[in-house]
Motif scaffolding. Structure first.
Motif, short mmCIF file in Angstrom:
data_model
loop_
_atom_site.label_atom_id
_atom_site.label_comp_id
_atom_site.label_asym_id
_atom_site.label_seq_id
_atom_site.Cartn_x
_atom_site.Cartn_y
_atom_site.Cartn_z
N THR A 277 -1.81 14.14 -41.30
CA THR A 277 -3.03 15.14 -41.17
C THR A 277 -4.16 14.35 -41.26
OG1 THR A 277 -1.83 16.74 -42.51
CG2 THR A 277 -4.14 16.67 -42.68
N VAL A 278 -4.33 13.24 -41.97
CA VAL A 278 -5.45 12.17 -42.33
C VAL A 278 -5.72 11.58 -40.65
CG1 VAL A 278 -6.37 10.27 -43.17
CG2 VAL A 278 -5.10 11.66 -44.63
N SER A 279 -4.84 11.22 -40.05
CA SER A 279 -4.78 10.52 -38.86
C SER A 279 -5.31 11.40 -37.99
CB SER A 279 -3.81 9.78 -38.38
OG SER A 279 -3.33 8.81 -39.29
N ALA A 280 -4.84 12.82 -38.02
CA ALA A 280 -5.31 13.71 -37.00
C ALA A 280 -6.63 14.01 -37.09
CB ALA A 280 -4.46 14.97 -37.21
N ASN A 281 -6.97 14.43 -38.40
CA ASN A 281 -8.64 14.81 -38.63
C ASN A 281 -9.45 13.67 -38.16
OD1 ASN A 281 -8.68 17.29 -39.75
ND2 ASN A 281 -7.58 16.55 -41.59
N GLY A 282 -9.10 12.24 -38.61
CA GLY A 282 -9.88 11.41 -38.02
C GLY A 282 -10.16 11.16 -36.49
N LEU A 283 -9.01 11.49 -35.85
CA LEU A 283 -8.98 11.19 -34.32
C LEU A 283 -9.86 12.25 -33.93
CD1 LEU A 283 -7.55 9.49 -32.18
CD2 LEU A 283 -5.97 11.30 -31.91
N ILE A 284 -9.71 13.37 -34.44
CA ILE A 284 -10.77 14.56 -33.93
C ILE A 284 -12.19 14.27 -34.24
CG2 ILE A 284 -11.30 17.07 -34.37
CD1 ILE A 284 -8.33 17.56 -34.79
N GLU A 285 -12.62 14.03 -35.35
CA GLU A 285 -13.91 13.34 -35.76
C GLU A 285 -14.55 12.38 -34.72
OE1 GLU A 285 -15.37 15.56 -37.50
OE2 GLU A 285 -13.84 16.57 -38.12
N VAL A 286 -13.49 11.68 -34.73
CA VAL A 286 -14.12 10.20 -33.70
C VAL A 286 -13.93 10.75 -32.47
CG1 VAL A 286 -13.54 8.10 -32.59
CG2 VAL A 286 -13.17 8.22 -35.11
N GLY A 287 -13.38 11.80 -31.66
CA GLY A 287 -13.43 12.32 -30.36
C GLY A 287 -14.66 12.99 -30.38
N ILE A 288 -15.12 13.91 -31.44
CA ILE A 288 -16.34 14.78 -31.10
C ILE A 288 -17.41 13.81 -30.96
CG2 ILE A 288 -17.80 16.23 -32.43
CD1 ILE A 288 -15.03 17.46 -33.71
N LEU A 289 -17.47 12.64 -31.79
CA LEU A 289 -18.69 11.73 -31.63
C LEU A 289 -18.82 11.07 -30.25
CD1 LEU A 289 -18.52 9.83 -34.82
CD2 LEU A 289 -20.14 11.37 -34.20
N PHE A 290 -17.34 10.71 -29.92
CA PHE A 290 -17.51 10.25 -28.40
C PHE A 290 -17.67 10.98 -27.30
CE2 PHE A 290 -14.52 10.22 -24.74
CZ PHE A 290 -15.23 9.25 -23.98
N LYS A 291 -17.48 12.37 -27.36
CA LYS A 291 -17.89 13.31 -26.54
C LYS A 291 -19.54 13.45 -26.30
CE LYS A 291 -17.53 18.32 -25.26
NZ LYS A 291 -18.83 18.60 -25.40
N LYS A 292 -19.91 13.59 -27.60
CA LYS A 292 -21.49 13.52 -27.64
C LYS A 292 -22.19 12.20 -26.99
CE LYS A 292 -21.75 16.39 -31.78
NZ LYS A 292 -22.13 16.46 -33.34
N GLU A 293 -21.73 11.00 -27.33
CA GLU A 293 -22.06 9.95 -26.73
C GLU A 293 -22.06 9.86 -25.20
OE1 GLU A 293 -21.31 6.16 -28.43
OE2 GLU A 293 -20.92 7.00 -30.29
N ALA A 294 -20.83 10.11 -24.90
CA ALA A 294 -20.58 10.16 -23.33
C ALA A 294 -21.45 11.17 -22.48
CB ALA A 294 -19.10 10.39 -23.07
N GLU A 295 -21.87 12.38 -23.13
CA GLU A 295 -22.39 13.24 -22.39
C GLU A 295 -23.96 12.88 -22.46
OE1 GLU A 295 -20.14 17.15 -23.73
OE2 GLU A 295 -21.95 16.55 -25.16
N SER A 296 -24.37 11.94 -23.25
CA SER A 296 -25.94 11.48 -23.51
C SER A 296 -26.22 10.24 -22.44
CB SER A 296 -26.08 11.09 -24.64
OG SER A 296 -25.52 9.94 -25.27
N LEU A 297 -25.07 9.65 -21.91
CA LEU A 297 -25.28 8.37 -21.23
C LEU A 297 -25.91 8.74 -19.71
CD1 LEU A 297 -21.88 6.61 -21.80
CD2 LEU A 297 -24.39 6.06 -22.96
N PRO A 298 -26.94 8.05 -19.35
CA PRO A 298 -27.33 8.18 -17.91
C PRO A 298 -26.25 7.84 -17.02
CG PRO A 298 -28.50 6.21 -18.93
CD PRO A 298 -27.69 6.79 -19.87
N LEU A 299 -26.25 8.21 -15.76
CA LEU A 299 -25.67 7.52 -14.78
C LEU A 299 -26.05 6.00 -14.38
CD1 LEU A 299 -25.53 10.67 -12.31
CD2 LEU A 299 -23.63 9.47 -13.49
N PRO A 300 -25.19 5.12 -14.04
CA PRO A 300 -25.55 4.04 -13.53
C PRO A 300 -26.19 3.49 -12.51
CG PRO A 300 -23.31 4.41 -12.74
CD PRO A 300 -23.72 5.61 -13.76
#
Length: 285
Positions: A192-215
């Protein structure tokens, strides 16, 4: 035989899998939630071809050190920069990355000058455009995934559900499914702890990836690949990357899911080795 060793790049301890052979070396970068082991099918083919290759556990995943608080992707870029320079030696490497690994590789090449990379393979890179399932879960503010992670289900049941979910998300062709790798991911969902942690990090990653400009600064030979059965990232992301990198090649693969190196390792290895061969011809003897 695939070797395994500990290494340290940019202050992060990590584990890497490797095969010896000719250079330039192929550096393989996994996606979110994966360890370096997801590249074993490609490493096996590199070994048979006599090609030097290495797959890294990114910080925060596999057997690597944890990420520090703060933005995720800049930390991964610093790590990959140090790893690439170490493995390039006096020459260069060819980079292949999937999903988060592709994001990291693209950001490295676009933001850090003088990186010794002579070719790039970007597999199903994450970014602005997501598949319907991810969009639907995000619209619900990730509530469903958080609730599922918190359920007091028996560990065996949780892992079994995780097996099914991971296999469905990663593979387009279930005949190519690697039960050992799927179980590695499921074991994280099973706690449970790992699953919740993985989800929260995944949410942060998604937000960061969406904000990146194209190269705008990538000029090495680049091959962009997207599986038509990717259930996580929409092909529009790879098409946008292709449009942003002059001279890049764009391939879509029928029946292939989010991880072409798992579904179609022969194809991915061949594409990478073509770039390695071209880089080898251009490097001084």
């Amino acid at each position: 035989m695939i070797g395994e060793r500990r290494a340290r790049y940019a202050g992060y301890g990590t584990r890497e899998l490797f095969v010896d052979g000719r250079g330039p070396k192929l550096v393989l970068v996994h996606g979110f939630g994966h360890p370096a082991d997801c590249w074993r099918p490609v490493l096996q083919r590199c070994e048979r071809a006599g090609q030097a290759a290495v797959a890294l556990d990114l910080p925060g995943f596999g057997a690597a050190d944890a990420l520090a608080p703060g933005l995720l992707i800049p930390q991964l870029v610093r790590f990959l920069d140090a790893a690439v320079r170490e493995h390039a030696g006096s020459g260069s490497v060819v980079l292949a990355g999937n999903s988060l690994g592709a994001v990291t590789a693209v950001q490295l090449l676009d933001s850090v000058p003088g990186v010794p990379v002579s070719g790039l393979v970007a597999l199903d890179m994450a970014g602005e455009h997501w598949a319907p399932l991810v969009r639907a879960v995000a619209r619900g503010n990730w509530t469903l995934l958080r609730l599922l992670a918190a359920l007091p289900a028996p560990t065996r049941l949780r892992v079994r559900v995780g097996d099914v979910f991971a296999g469905m998300m990663l593979y387009g062709d279930r005949r190519a499914l690697d039960p050992e790798l799927v179980r590695h991911l499921s074991s994280q969902i099973g706690r449970t702890v790992s699953a919740n942690g993985l989800i929260e990090v995944g949410i942060l990653f998604k937000k960061e990836a969406e904000s990146l400009p194209l190269p705008t600064r990538i000029d090495c030979p680049t091959v962009i690949v997207h599986g038509r059965k990717d259930r996580l990232v929409a092909p529009a992301t790879s098409r946008a990357l292709h449009a942003a990198i002059p001279g890049s090649q764009f391939l879509t693969l029928d029946g292939i899911g989010h991880c072409p190196h798992l579904d179609a390792p022969d194809t991915v290895t061949a594409l990478a080795l073509d770039l390695v061969a071209a880089a080898g011809r251009s490097e001084p003897a």
